[in-house]
Design a protein around this motif. Structure first.
Motif, PDB file in Angstrom:
ATOM      1  N   HIS A  12       0.704  -1.266  -0.178  1.00  0.00           N
ATOM      2  CA  HIS A  12       0.062   0.176   0.103  1.00  0.00           C
ATOM      3  C   HIS A  12       0.909   1.332   0.015  1.00  0.00           C
ATOM      4  O   HIS A  12       0.585   2.357   0.494  1.00  0.00           O
ATOM      5  CB  HIS A  12      -1.026   0.171   1.040  1.00  0.00           C
ATOM      6  N   SER A  13       2.051   1.201  -0.623  1.00  0.00           N
ATOM      7  CA  SER A  13       2.746   2.393  -0.545  1.00  0.00           C
ATOM      8  C   SER A  13       3.400   2.558  -2.220  1.00  0.00           C
ATOM      9  O   SER A  13       3.286   1.299  -3.304  1.00  0.00           O
ATOM     10  CB  SER A  13       4.028   2.144   0.300  1.00  0.00           C
ATOM     11  N   LEU A  14       4.021   3.517  -2.444  1.00  0.00           N
ATOM     12  CA  LEU A  14       4.350   3.622  -3.993  1.00  0.00           C
ATOM     13  C   LEU A  14       5.647   2.677  -4.344  1.00  0.00           C
ATOM     14  O   LEU A  14       5.501   2.490  -5.574  1.00  0.00           O
ATOM     15  CB  LEU A  14       4.818   5.143  -4.057  1.00  0.00           C
ATOM     16  N   ASN A  56     -10.144  -2.901  -1.906  1.00  0.00           N
ATOM     17  CA  ASN A  56     -10.049  -1.617  -2.793  1.00  0.00           C
ATOM     18  C   ASN A  56      -8.770  -1.349  -3.510  1.00  0.00           C
ATOM     19  O   ASN A  56      -8.868  -0.300  -4.406  1.00  0.00           O
ATOM     20  CB  ASN A  56     -10.530  -0.595  -1.872  1.00  0.00           C
ATOM     21  N   ALA A  57      -7.746  -1.588  -3.066  1.00  0.00           N
ATOM     22  CA  ALA A  57      -6.461  -1.163  -3.473  1.00  0.00           C
ATOM     23  C   ALA A  57      -6.477  -1.726  -5.110  1.00  0.00           C
ATOM     24  O   ALA A  57      -6.362  -3.018  -5.209  1.00  0.00           O
ATOM     25  CB  ALA A  57      -5.239  -1.926  -2.629  1.00  0.00           C
ATOM     26  N   LYS A  58      -6.167  -0.679  -5.991  1.00  0.00           N
ATOM     27  CA  LYS A  58      -6.215  -0.993  -7.467  1.00  0.00           C
ATOM     28  C   LYS A  58      -4.808  -1.548  -7.695  1.00  0.00           C
ATOM     29  O   LYS A  58      -3.990  -0.745  -8.226  1.00  0.00           O
ATOM     30  CB  LYS A  58      -6.587   0.223  -8.092  1.00  0.00           C
ATOM     31  N   MET A  59      -4.613  -2.772  -7.631  1.00  0.00           N
ATOM     32  CA  MET A  59      -3.417  -3.446  -8.041  1.00  0.00           C
ATOM     33  C   MET A  59      -3.641  -3.909  -9.555  1.00  0.00           C
ATOM     34  O   MET A  59      -4.403  -4.109  -9.932  1.00  0.00           O
ATOM     35  CB  MET A  59      -3.180  -4.739  -7.337  1.00  0.00           C
ATOM     36  N   GLU A  60      -2.283  -3.784 -10.205  1.00  0.00           N
ATOM     37  CA  GLU A  60      -2.305  -4.266 -11.583  1.00  0.00           C
ATOM     38  C   GLU A  60      -0.957  -4.557 -11.938  1.00  0.00           C
ATOM     39  O   GLU A  60      -0.012  -4.182 -11.324  1.00  0.00           O
ATOM     40  CB  GLU A  60      -2.759  -2.791 -12.401  1.00  0.00           C
ATOM     41  N   ILE A  61      -0.912  -5.291 -13.001  1.00  0.00           N
ATOM     42  CA  ILE A  61       0.504  -5.585 -13.657  1.00  0.00           C
ATOM     43  C   ILE A  61       1.240  -4.386 -14.374  1.00  0.00           C
ATOM     44  O   ILE A  61       0.568  -3.622 -14.796  1.00  0.00           O
ATOM     45  CB  ILE A  61       0.440  -6.606 -14.644  1.00  0.00           C
ATOM     46  N   ALA A  62       2.369  -3.919 -13.806  1.00  0.00           N
ATOM     47  CA  ALA A  62       3.029  -2.931 -14.218  1.00  0.00           C
ATOM     48  C   ALA A  62       3.597  -3.372 -15.594  1.00  0.00           C
ATOM     49  O   ALA A  62       4.792  -3.607 -15.944  1.00  0.00           O
ATOM     50  CB  ALA A  62       4.141  -2.459 -13.069  1.00  0.00           C
ATOM     51  N   VAL A  70       3.303  -6.766 -10.075  1.00  0.00           N
ATOM     52  CA  VAL A  70       2.194  -6.143  -9.625  1.00  0.00           C
ATOM     53  C   VAL A  70       2.216  -4.967  -8.787  1.00  0.00           C
ATOM     54  O   VAL A  70       3.254  -5.159  -7.919  1.00  0.00           O
ATOM     55  CB  VAL A  70       1.145  -7.245  -9.212  1.00  0.00           C
ATOM     56  N   LYS A  71       1.733  -3.808  -9.035  1.00  0.00           N
ATOM     57  CA  LYS A  71       1.937  -2.709  -8.172  1.00  0.00           C
ATOM     58  C   LYS A  71       0.626  -2.122  -7.922  1.00  0.00           C
ATOM     59  O   LYS A  71      -0.193  -2.328  -8.583  1.00  0.00           O
ATOM     60  CB  LYS A  71       2.877  -1.849  -8.864  1.00  0.00           C
ATOM     61  N   GLN A  72       0.612  -1.348  -7.095  1.00  0.00           N
ATOM     62  CA  GLN A  72      -0.663  -0.411  -6.674  1.00  0.00           C
ATOM     63  C   GLN A  72      -0.522   0.787  -7.820  1.00  0.00           C
ATOM     64  O   GLN A  72       0.284   1.558  -7.988  1.00  0.00           O
ATOM     65  CB  GLN A  72      -0.709  -0.009  -5.466  1.00  0.00           C
ATOM     66  N   ASP A  73      -1.714   0.999  -8.601  1.00  0.00           N
ATOM     67  CA  ASP A  73      -1.792   2.294  -9.536  1.00  0.00           C
ATOM     68  C   ASP A  73      -1.636   3.510  -8.609  1.00  0.00           C
ATOM     69  O   ASP A  73      -1.951   3.457  -7.220  1.00  0.00           O
ATOM     70  CB  ASP A  73      -3.264   2.001 -10.081  1.00  0.00           C
ATOM     71  N   VAL A  74      -1.365   4.494  -9.205  1.00  0.00           N
ATOM     72  CA  VAL A  74      -1.003   5.753  -8.609  1.00  0.00           C
ATOM     73  C   VAL A  74      -1.995   6.877  -9.217  1.00  0.00           C
ATOM     74  O   VAL A  74      -1.993   6.743 -10.653  1.00  0.00           O
ATOM     75  CB  VAL A  74       0.433   6.125  -8.949  1.00  0.00           C
ATOM     76  N   LYS A  75      -2.447   7.543  -8.495  1.00  0.00           N
ATOM     77  CA  LYS A  75      -3.326   8.750  -9.049  1.00  0.00           C
ATOM     78  C   LYS A  75      -2.891   9.971  -8.265  1.00  0.00           C
ATOM     79  O   LYS A  75      -2.935  10.071  -7.113  1.00  0.00           O
ATOM     80  CB  LYS A  75      -4.898   8.485  -8.706  1.00  0.00           C
ATOM     81  N   LYS A  76      -2.592  10.983  -9.142  1.00  0.00           N
ATOM     82  CA  LYS A  76      -1.966  12.378  -8.423  1.00  0.00           C
ATOM     83  C   LYS A  76      -0.856  12.108  -7.169  1.00  0.00           C
ATOM     84  O   LYS A  76      -1.010  12.737  -6.235  1.00  0.00           O
ATOM     85  CB  LYS A  76      -3.002  13.094  -7.836  1.00  0.00           C
ATOM     86  N   GLY A  77       0.100  11.039  -7.540  1.00  0.00           N
ATOM     87  CA  GLY A  77       1.044  10.875  -6.580  1.00  0.00           C
ATOM     88  C   GLY A  77       0.745   9.940  -5.397  1.00  0.00           C
ATOM     89  O   GLY A  77       1.471   9.746  -4.608  1.00  0.00           O
ATOM     90  N   ASN A  78      -0.423   9.645  -5.510  1.00  0.00           N
ATOM     91  CA  ASN A  78      -0.940   8.909  -4.367  1.00  0.00           C
ATOM     92  C   ASN A  78      -1.266   7.221  -4.854  1.00  0.00           C
ATOM     93  O   ASN A  78      -1.898   7.234  -5.808  1.00  0.00           O
ATOM     94  CB  ASN A  78      -1.986   9.154  -3.457  1.00  0.00           C
ATOM     95  N   VAL A  79      -1.000   6.233  -3.958  1.00  0.00           N
ATOM     96  CA  VAL A  79      -1.636   4.924  -4.373  1.00  0.00           C
ATOM     97  C   VAL A  79      -3.102   5.081  -4.519  1.00  0.00           C
ATOM     98  O   VAL A  79      -3.711   5.883  -3.575  1.00  0.00           O
ATOM     99  CB  VAL A  79      -1.115   3.685  -3.364  1.00  0.00           C
TER     100      VAL A  79
END
Length: 291
Positions: A12-14, A56-62, A70-79
């Motif tokens: 749950h971090s960048l 709820n964490a939007k995880m996706e293949i990078a 797999v990483k958590q998607d980022v929006k406006k600098g936040n996971v």
């Protein structure tokens, strides 16, 4: 074929990354190295679970990083976390992708009139078990929904784990409608509304939001596999996508890399640390009038 996982960074971090290894212990790409088929003769596909149901964490293949962890998607600098639009909580299926598929952004689909979204094809697994992030399961396709996301085709394949106790009863989209009443309607509602809390418009759908059947779904999956083959062999421009792989034959892919190169990629990421706390705001429910 069995796979193991290696977590890096802080969940749950960048910096969080989830890497994959095959049965030989070699680092692999879940995008390029896991076969699309688990059993081609039966049209059984592999699915990489990115998001377990109810989370709820939007995880996706990078797709743009080497080895595509797999990483958590980022929006406006936040996971990024998907919002809960009443009555839904998190993702309402096990959500993920079929490996060795790609929705080509230069190809305009003849059915939807829109280009692909530049990702592996998405899948919603409707079985009884809540899967784990990174789990690779064998699934059969039941049908497909054509979501249009900001002008791009974003197919959603409805599947069930072949090892699910109910799997024998599900062989086409009509079985989902009959045995899980309301699930397909809720699926359309979920995809229509999930970006609205972020201030975006409702998503739209081809075919008036109707699900196409199993045969149509398999045809679309096979088409995206052809697009992937052109991608991995450099017949198609990869753009920002990272096609580094360790298992595709070097004669078929100029992106092949050695096991040592793959190890260096993983070593270059943050070591496993403590999990970050999920913000309490993720639990909020949003209420909207349906049009």
């Amino acid at each position: 074929m069995s796979y193991t996982l290696e977590e890096r960074g802080n969940l749950h971090s960048l910096n969080y990354r989830l890497f994959f290894k095959n049965a030989e212990g070699k680092y692999i790409s879940p995008f390029h190295d896991i076969p699309m088929y688990a059993d081609e003769s039966q049209n059984i596909f592999n699915m990489v679970v990115e998001v377990p149901r109810w989370t709820n964490a939007k995880m996706e293949i990078a797709t743009k990083e080497p080895l595509n962890p797999v990483k958590q998607d980022v929006k406006k600098g936040n996971v990024r976390y998907v919002a809960n639009v009443f009555p839904h909580k998190g993702y309402i299926w096990n959500y993920g992708a079929i490996p060795q598929t790609w929705e080509d952004p230069s190809h305009k689909d003849e059915d939807t009139g829109c280009v692909g979204d530049n990702d592996p094809i998405d899948v919603c697994e409707i079985g009884t078990k809540v899967c784990s992030r990174g789990e690779v399961i064998k699934v059969k396709a039941l049908g497909i929904l054509a979501m249009i996301d900001e002008g791009e085709t974003d197919w959603k394949v409805i599947v069930i784990n072949v090892e699910d106790p109910e799997a024998k009863d599900f062989n086409n989209i009509s079985d989902v409608r009959r045995l899980k009443p309301g699930y397909l309607e809720s699926t359309v509602d979920w995809f229509r509304m999930y970006k609205v809390p972020d201030g975006k418009p409702e998503n739209e759908f081809a075919f008036n939001g109707e699900f196409k059947d199993k045969d149509f779904a398999i045809k679309i999956i096979k088409n995206t596999h052809i697009f992937w083959k052109d991608l991995i062999s450099q017949k198609t421009d990869a753009g920002e996508l990272n096609c580094k792989n360790t298992c595709v034959s070097p004669s078929d892919s100029p992106y092949f890399c050695s096991a040592d190169e793959a190890k260096a990629v993983v070593a270059g990421t943050s070591p496993l640390g403590t999990e970050e706390t999920i913000p309490s705001s993720v639990d909020k429910w949003f209420y909207f009038q349906r049009k």
